[in-house]
Design an enzyme around this catalytic site. Structure first.
Site, PDB file in Angstrom:
ATOM      1  CG  ASP A  13      -1.777   1.154   1.406  1.00 29.04           C
ATOM      2  OD1 ASP A  13      -2.483   1.492   0.433  1.00 29.04           O
ATOM      3  OD2 ASP A  13      -1.757   1.769   2.487  1.00 29.04           O
ATOM      4  CG  ASP A  15      -1.900   7.722   0.360  1.00 28.85           C
ATOM      5  OD1 ASP A  15      -1.141   8.699   0.312  1.00 28.85           O
ATOM      6  OD2 ASP A  15      -2.638   7.381  -0.573  1.00 28.85           O
ATOM      7  CG  ASP A 176      -2.163   2.281   6.363  1.00 32.05           C
ATOM      8  OD1 ASP A 176      -2.431   1.853   5.218  1.00 32.05           O
ATOM      9  OD2 ASP A 176      -2.584   3.358   6.793  1.00 32.05           O
TER      10      ASP A 176
END
Length: 227
Positions: A13, A15, A176
């Site tokens: 991922d 961001d 995240d």
């Protein structure tokens, strides 16, 4: 046997996993809000809203001030302004998290193939990866508008597995948030989560993952130890 045994690729991922981009969002969103005659909001407010794609983000930002019908009436104007401002400042205020470059290098040195899958629009993603020196690590990059559906739908992860010609069990997702974990579970990929980033205001320990790793370098070390 560890779920990470036999892993040959990683889907990472952007961001909240590789880059802290909240300061970019903060500048772009408040520039958009100023155009619409709305007061600025804080980085903390924005952190709770990012991760589910630009459309979701802009609707959530407008809903702080406007009724549902007004949100839809203003949406196109707001989205156009947001995209214009974001592209103007893209990457200028964001920063790499610790051990991202070291982690990507370690994963590559182990022979893993790497993909970046994000819900950020591809028009934001490609220049941002280039600006931060990340482009060369990834064979495949998909943004939130690259495919018919975005995370938490499994389609982007399934597409990468097909691109690499690998079964899902050999492709680990690293992210995240619950978006990453839900997409990975639905696709059949193992998944590791980092404890920083933006999980919609929820504790990382509430996510169903195969382990929490402090950094991408920690992830690389863990994967190597299982192979």
């Amino acid at each position: 046997m560890s779920v990470l045994a036999g892993v040959r690729a990683a889907i990472i991922d952007l961001d909240g996993t590789m880059l802290d981009t909240i300061p970019d969002f903060h500048v772009a969103i408040n520039s958009m809000r100023e155009e619409l005659g709305l007061a600025p909001i804080t980085q903390e407010q924005i952190t709770l809203m990012v991760g589910k794609g630009s459309e979701n983000l802009i609707r959530a930002v407008l809903a702080l001030d406007l009724a549902a019908d007004q949100v839809e009436a203003k949406f196109t104007q707001a989205m156009d302004a947001y995209q214009r401002h974001y592209l103007r400042i893209n990457g200028q205020f964001s920063s790499l998290y610790p051990e991202v470059l070291e982690g990507l290098s370690a994963l590559k040195q182990q022979g893993l193939r790497l993909a970046c899958v994000t819900n950020k629009p591809i028009s934001f993603t490609t220049p941002l990866l280039a600006a931060k020196g990340l482009s060369s690590y990834f064979e495949v990059v998909y943004g939130g508008d690259s495919l018919a559906r975005k995370k938490p739908d499994p389609l982007p992860l399934q597409t990468v597995c097909a691109d690499f010609g690998l079964p899902a069990a050999q492709v680990v997702a690293i992210g995240d948030s619950s978006n990453d974990a839900q997409a990975a579970r639905a696709a059949g990929c193992p998944v590791l989560t980092v404890p920083y980033g933006y999980n919609h205001g929820e504790a990382i320990h509430t996510i169903d993952s195969d382990g929490i790793v402090d950094t991408l370098l920690s992830a690389a070390t863990l994967i190597r130890s299982q192979n």
